[in-house]
Structures are given as structure tokens and as C-alpha cells.
Motif scaffolding. Sequence first.
Motif, PDB file in Angstrom:
ATOM      1  N   CYS A  37       0.842  -1.193   0.000  1.00  0.00           N
ATOM      2  CA  CYS A  37       0.000   0.000   0.000  1.00  0.00           C
ATOM      3  C   CYS A  37       0.880   1.247   0.000  1.00  0.00           C
ATOM      4  CB  CYS A  37      -0.927   0.015   1.210  1.00  0.00           C
ATOM      5  SG  CYS A  37      -2.176  -1.276   1.180  1.00  0.00           S
ATOM      6  N   GLY A  38       0.354   2.289  -0.583  1.00  0.00           N
ATOM      7  CA  GLY A  38       1.074   3.556  -0.633  1.00  0.00           C
ATOM      8  C   GLY A  38       0.392   4.479  -1.613  1.00  0.00           C
ATOM      9  N   THR A 223      10.384   1.989   2.424  1.00  0.00           N
ATOM     10  CA  THR A 223       9.495   1.125   3.211  1.00  0.00           C
ATOM     11  C   THR A 223       9.300   1.776   4.578  1.00  0.00           C
ATOM     12  OG1 THR A 223      11.506  -0.187   3.564  1.00  0.00           O
ATOM     13  CG2 THR A 223       9.803  -1.159   2.199  1.00  0.00           C
ATOM     14  N   ILE A 224       8.046   1.979   4.950  1.00  0.00           N
ATOM     15  CA  ILE A 224       7.716   2.641   6.215  1.00  0.00           C
ATOM     16  C   ILE A 224       7.515   1.621   7.328  1.00  0.00           C
ATOM     17  CG2 ILE A 224       6.084   4.164   7.393  1.00  0.00           C
ATOM     18  CD1 ILE A 224       7.842   5.513   5.220  1.00  0.00           C
ATOM     19  N   GLU A 225       6.719   0.589   7.049  1.00  0.00           N
ATOM     20  CA  GLU A 225       6.430  -0.422   8.059  1.00  0.00           C
ATOM     21  C   GLU A 225       5.724  -1.599   7.423  1.00  0.00           C
ATOM     22  OE1 GLU A 225       3.527   0.878  10.922  1.00  0.00           O
ATOM     23  OE2 GLU A 225       2.420   2.036   9.423  1.00  0.00           O
ATOM     24  N   THR A 226       5.724  -2.729   8.128  1.00  0.00           N
ATOM     25  CA  THR A 226       4.903  -3.883   7.761  1.00  0.00           C
ATOM     26  C   THR A 226       3.958  -4.169   8.914  1.00  0.00           C
ATOM     27  OG1 THR A 226       6.559  -4.858   6.295  1.00  0.00           O
ATOM     28  CG2 THR A 226       4.897  -6.339   7.203  1.00  0.00           C
ATOM     29  N   ILE A 227       2.671  -4.211   8.591  1.00  0.00           N
ATOM     30  CA  ILE A 227       1.624  -4.433   9.595  1.00  0.00           C
ATOM     31  C   ILE A 227       1.129  -5.867   9.459  1.00  0.00           C
ATOM     32  CG2 ILE A 227      -0.562  -3.582  10.524  1.00  0.00           C
ATOM     33  CD1 ILE A 227      -0.100  -1.030   8.764  1.00  0.00           C
ATOM     34  N   GLU A 228       1.162  -6.597  10.555  1.00  0.00           N
ATOM     35  CA  GLU A 228       0.721  -7.993  10.546  1.00  0.00           C
ATOM     36  C   GLU A 228      -0.719  -8.092  11.056  1.00  0.00           C
ATOM     37  OE1 GLU A 228       2.522 -10.457   9.435  1.00  0.00           O
ATOM     38  OE2 GLU A 228       4.521  -9.538   9.294  1.00  0.00           O
ATOM     39  N   LYS A 232      -7.860  -9.599  14.589  1.00  0.00           N
ATOM     40  CA  LYS A 232      -8.802  -8.700  13.909  1.00  0.00           C
ATOM     41  C   LYS A 232      -8.226  -8.263  12.568  1.00  0.00           C
ATOM     42  CE  LYS A 232      -9.930  -6.434  18.238  1.00  0.00           C
ATOM     43  NZ  LYS A 232     -10.112  -5.102  18.826  1.00  0.00           N
ATOM     44  N   ALA A 233      -9.132  -7.834  11.681  1.00  0.00           N
ATOM     45  CA  ALA A 233      -8.693  -7.267  10.399  1.00  0.00           C
ATOM     46  C   ALA A 233      -7.943  -5.966  10.665  1.00  0.00           C
ATOM     47  CB  ALA A 233      -9.905  -6.999   9.503  1.00  0.00           C
ATOM     48  N   ILE A 234      -7.016  -5.642   9.784  1.00  0.00           N
ATOM     49  CA  ILE A 234      -6.241  -4.408   9.912  1.00  0.00           C
ATOM     50  C   ILE A 234      -7.137  -3.226   9.555  1.00  0.00           C
ATOM     51  CG2 ILE A 234      -4.207  -3.160   9.100  1.00  0.00           C
ATOM     52  CD1 ILE A 234      -3.045  -5.973   8.354  1.00  0.00           C
ATOM     53  N   GLU A 235      -7.224  -2.239  10.422  1.00  0.00           N
ATOM     54  CA  GLU A 235      -8.118  -1.113  10.196  1.00  0.00           C
ATOM     55  C   GLU A 235      -7.593  -0.200   9.092  1.00  0.00           C
ATOM     56  OE1 GLU A 235      -8.810   0.938  13.819  1.00  0.00           O
ATOM     57  OE2 GLU A 235      -9.888  -0.729  14.761  1.00  0.00           O
ATOM     58  N   GLU A 236      -8.530   0.321   8.283  1.00  0.00           N
ATOM     59  CA  GLU A 236      -8.163   1.181   7.156  1.00  0.00           C
ATOM     60  C   GLU A 236      -7.430   2.434   7.634  1.00  0.00           C
ATOM     61  OE1 GLU A 236     -11.280   1.920   4.273  1.00  0.00           O
ATOM     62  OE2 GLU A 236     -12.258   0.046   4.822  1.00  0.00           O
ATOM     63  N   ASP A 237      -7.892   3.032   8.728  1.00  0.00           N
ATOM     64  CA  ASP A 237      -7.257   4.252   9.233  1.00  0.00           C
ATOM     65  C   ASP A 237      -5.801   4.004   9.622  1.00  0.00           C
ATOM     66  OD1 ASP A 237      -9.570   5.641   8.830  1.00  0.00           O
ATOM     67  OD2 ASP A 237     -10.223   5.602  10.921  1.00  0.00           O
ATOM     68  N   LYS A 241      -2.664   6.081   7.841  1.00  0.00           N
ATOM     69  CA  LYS A 241      -1.662   6.820   8.614  1.00  0.00           C
ATOM     70  C   LYS A 241      -0.258   6.531   8.110  1.00  0.00           C
ATOM     71  CE  LYS A 241      -0.009   7.638  13.329  1.00  0.00           C
ATOM     72  NZ  LYS A 241      -0.122   7.261  14.760  1.00  0.00           N
ATOM     73  N   GLY A 242       0.020   5.256   7.813  1.00  0.00           N
ATOM     74  CA  GLY A 242       1.331   4.909   7.275  1.00  0.00           C
ATOM     75  C   GLY A 242       1.544   5.453   5.878  1.00  0.00           C
ATOM     76  N   MET A 243       0.485   5.459   5.056  1.00  0.00           N
ATOM     77  CA  MET A 243       0.593   5.911   3.667  1.00  0.00           C
ATOM     78  C   MET A 243       0.878   7.400   3.553  1.00  0.00           C
ATOM     79  SD  MET A 243      -2.537   3.778   1.921  1.00  0.00           S
ATOM     80  CE  MET A 243      -2.627   4.866   0.504  1.00  0.00           C
ATOM     81  N   VAL A 244       0.116   8.203   4.301  1.00  0.00           N
ATOM     82  CA  VAL A 244       0.213   9.654   4.141  1.00  0.00           C
ATOM     83  C   VAL A 244       1.047  10.322   5.231  1.00  0.00           C
ATOM     84  CG1 VAL A 244      -1.992   9.730   2.930  1.00  0.00           C
ATOM     85  CG2 VAL A 244      -1.939  10.127   5.391  1.00  0.00           C
ATOM     86  N   GLY A 245       1.445   9.538   6.250  1.00  0.00           N
ATOM     87  CA  GLY A 245       2.312  10.075   7.285  1.00  0.00           C
ATOM     88  C   GLY A 245       1.594  10.857   8.354  1.00  0.00           C
ATOM     89  N   ARG A 246       0.260  10.751   8.355  1.00  0.00           N
ATOM     90  CA  ARG A 246      -0.513  11.481   9.362  1.00  0.00           C
ATOM     91  C   ARG A 246      -1.895  10.845   9.448  1.00  0.00           C
ATOM     92  NH1 ARG A 246      -0.955  13.914   4.546  1.00  0.00           N
ATOM     93  NH2 ARG A 246      -2.994  14.683   3.881  1.00  0.00           N
TER      94      ARG A 246
END
Length: 515
Positions: A37-38, A223-228, A232-237, A241-246
Motif C-alpha cells: 500500500c502507498g 518502506t515505512i512499516e509492515t503491519i501484521e 482482527k482485520a487491519i483497520e483502514e485508518d 496513517k502509514g501511507m500519508v504520514g498522518r
Amino acid sequence: MAEIILEMRHITKDFSGVKALDDVNLKIKKGEIHALCGENGAGKSTLMNVLSGVYPYGTYTGDIIYKGEKCEFNTIRSSEKKGIVIIHQELALIPALSVAENVFLGNENTTIKGVIDWDETDRKARDVLSTIGMGSEDLSQQVQNLGVGKQQLIEIAKALTKKVELLILDEPTAALNDEESNILLELMLNLKKQGITCIMISHKLNEVSRVADSITVIRDGHTIETIEKTDKAIEEDRIIKGMVGRELTNRYPDRNSKIGEVVFEVKNWMAYSPLDSKRKVINDVSLHVRRGEVVGFAGLMGAGRTELAMSLFGKAYGKNISGTMIKNGEELHLKSIKDAINHKIAYVSEDRKKYGLVLINDLKWNMSLSSLASRFSKHTVIDSNNEIHVTEEYRKKINIKANSIEQIVGSLSGGNQQKVVLAKWMLSEPDVLLLDEPTRGIDVGAKYEIYTVINSLADAGKAVIVISSEMPELLGICDRIYVINEGEIAGELHKNEFSQERIMKIIMNHIGREK
């Protein structure tokens, strides 16, 4: 601990001195669905093109470790021999060839003498298509007669014939409706059960959250991070946050609507199919748009929204078109797209690459294309200085990320290409804009910027019509929505009545009505 099937270490890739990837690291577990994602231009597709050999070894630095072995892929074929297959967003099918021929395209079943064995081709094609739910498909029909969803499945069937172990899907559902997307996502989950590893690039974060086991976020070539995924499913928000930096607390910019008088009105509009002059596609449509208003066209795929918009845009679609079109109190009789442009009506197509842009030309050329006669030339001589000045002004105004206005449009990310299309029509200074799927295939950050542009157009007094397959988008940016079904206006909703449930109820009631 799960086995690591792929590791990409310290990948760096330059284009003309500009770093598209800067020390990117990635680990993929065997048998997982891993999402990248990005934002547009972050480097996701570039990274996958490095992995698959589209960008050969030597054009980048860093290492690819696949199944414990260092690999140096120089072509797509070399990566495919190892079981790595990439399916690009632009499908690599030949429209005029049959289903069976496309399934084995570049991987033909031949005899010892090099002659294609058609019986073997049909048998194996039937077998592989059966595994993806297309076993009853007519193998002899041309691929161009199939919908985009089935074409996407045929691409996956092609990959399966190559004994794929690592499947890369770049925006696999960008052009699909909800039903087709669900079929594809379920297929990915089934492939996972078969032990096939998938890497998925997607801007549809709800789909990513649904199927991905882990998500790597890439921003500005890093590469900013990898979320496992846990229980629960990974939340869109969390992804955003990782994509846009805020934190992006509101996906739709605020707008204080200043709606004026009716600018554009259509009465009793009819249009017939260009392929069958007896088949009515648009039936007795009447609508209006006010100055400063954003009006949405909601409906299911095939409802006739695009056909309606194109028929209004200088009869770009349809035969035997009839009805009344009024703009600023004056009845118009448009006979061509040129007439529509001359009367300050603009249409942004849902297919920016086919109808919106000339990809081999630069930003300046594309942005000024619709306004050369009206704004940038006198007696057929182009005022180059004015063209440069104005296109550069608009590049900055709507934040098109490019080195200069002389950069080739085809080298831009999808979101920035979409901004170039918008800029092209903004430069023509239209009174009425028809925007067909204006945010298709672009990331959440770029979408916000497009919504901001739409707001600014409305604030400038333009009448804006937005067609979108994403109901939350229409609910977030529109002042009023027409619900379209089977080429008719099935209902109308004002801002205080908006909900996805109400839109679907209108559609279902229209489908179920007595003919």
C-alpha cells in the motif's frame, strides 16, 4: 515460524537521477497474501517490476533472495521460470484471440515439430479454467467479447499454466464492480489454500483489510512499516496513517455549498445503442444542475450512467439521440464533441489512458490540448509563452507531482495523470463538467486532492456532475444525487436524505417495478 519465500534487500532504483526506490526492504512469507500500500508514485509497481524482471538486473542495486537463492532476473521469462508471475493493471491479453489462445499466450502447447496442439490446448485450458470457476466458458470466443472481470480471471488462468508459486497482482480490482471484485478476492483466498503466495497492490483499503495477512506500506520510495494481521482485520485508518504520514480523520474536504440558479438542464433525453439502433439505452431522462452544485450519478454497473454522460457531451455515444438540452437559458443543439467544448461543456472520461491523455506527450501538450484554439492561439499560431505560463500555473495550482511541464505524462503515477486530465478541462474554462469515475485507481491521499479540486470548481460557480461506483464517495462530496437504473432516473436524493441503503432501495424498487 513461517518460511520466508521472498526477501528483497536494500533495493534502490533511479529514473534520470530521481530515486523511485530508496533502500527498500521487503519480506514475504510462503502461502500468505501480502499487500503493498502507498500513495500513487510511492514506488509499489516499480518494486514489483524489479522483482519480475521488467527492470532487469543491473538497472537497480540491491538483492532479490527467492526460496533461499539470490536471483538476477533479466527478463519476465527468467522470473516466470522460477514461478514468479506478475499480472499488470493493464491486462496483457490479445482481444481478437480466443479464450484458449490467451490462456496459453507465450506458453503454447506444441508438438515435437513446433506445431500448436489445439486439442491439448483446449483440454488444458478447460482444466485450468475449471479451477477458477470458468469451466463452462466457451473457449473459442474472442476475449474482447468478455467483461473486464472475466478477462482478469483469464490472466490468473495464464499464470496458473506457468506453475506459479508467487503471484503478483497490480490493482487487480481497479476496473471491476463489487460482484466481480468479490469473485476475484475469493479466488485469491482459494489460491492461498493451495499454497500459492500472493502479493497484491491495491488502493481499495477495504479489500486489503479483508484478505491480506500482512501489509507493507511504502511512502516516497521508502518502506515505512509492515503491519501484521492478528485476530482482527487491519483497520483502514491504520493503513492510511502509514501511507500519508498522518491521521486522515476526514476523507472528504469540507465545503460550504453556495448553490445558485439552474445552469444546465436536460428534458426527455433519449439515446439508442450505436450497435443496435432499436435498443434504447437512455430513456426519457430529465435532470438539472445548479451553479456551484455537485450532483452525483449513482447506480449499478451497466445502469447507463456513462452512456448518459457521453450522449450529453456532443453525442459522443449513441444513435437517434433526442430531447432538449438547455444551458444558461439557451437551448443547445450539439452535433459533435467540438460543439460541446465550444459551448463550455467538458467530459472527463473514466478511462484516462484511452480517452483522456496522449501518454507519449508531455504535461504541457496534454493540458493545453482542449484549449489551443480558444485560449492559446491566434490565427492558428500558438502563443508558446502563454501556454508555458498557464500550464505551469495549473500544475502548481492542483499539485501535479512532476519534474516539469515537459515531463512525459506516461511516466506519472495514476493520481497525477488524473490531475492532468482535470487540468486540461479546467483550462478550457467550462461551465459544466461531467466527471466519470474521477478517482478510479488512485490512492486515498490523491483522492482527497481530487475532491478538493472538485470543491474549488463548484466554488467558482461551475455545475459539476460526478459519476462514481463508490457510494461513500458520492455521499461525501455531492449536494444531490440522481439514482440511475436501466437508463432511467430511478430516484433523486438531497443531502439530508443521503444513505447507501436509500440508494440501493431506490435501485431495487426500480428493478422490481412492473414493466
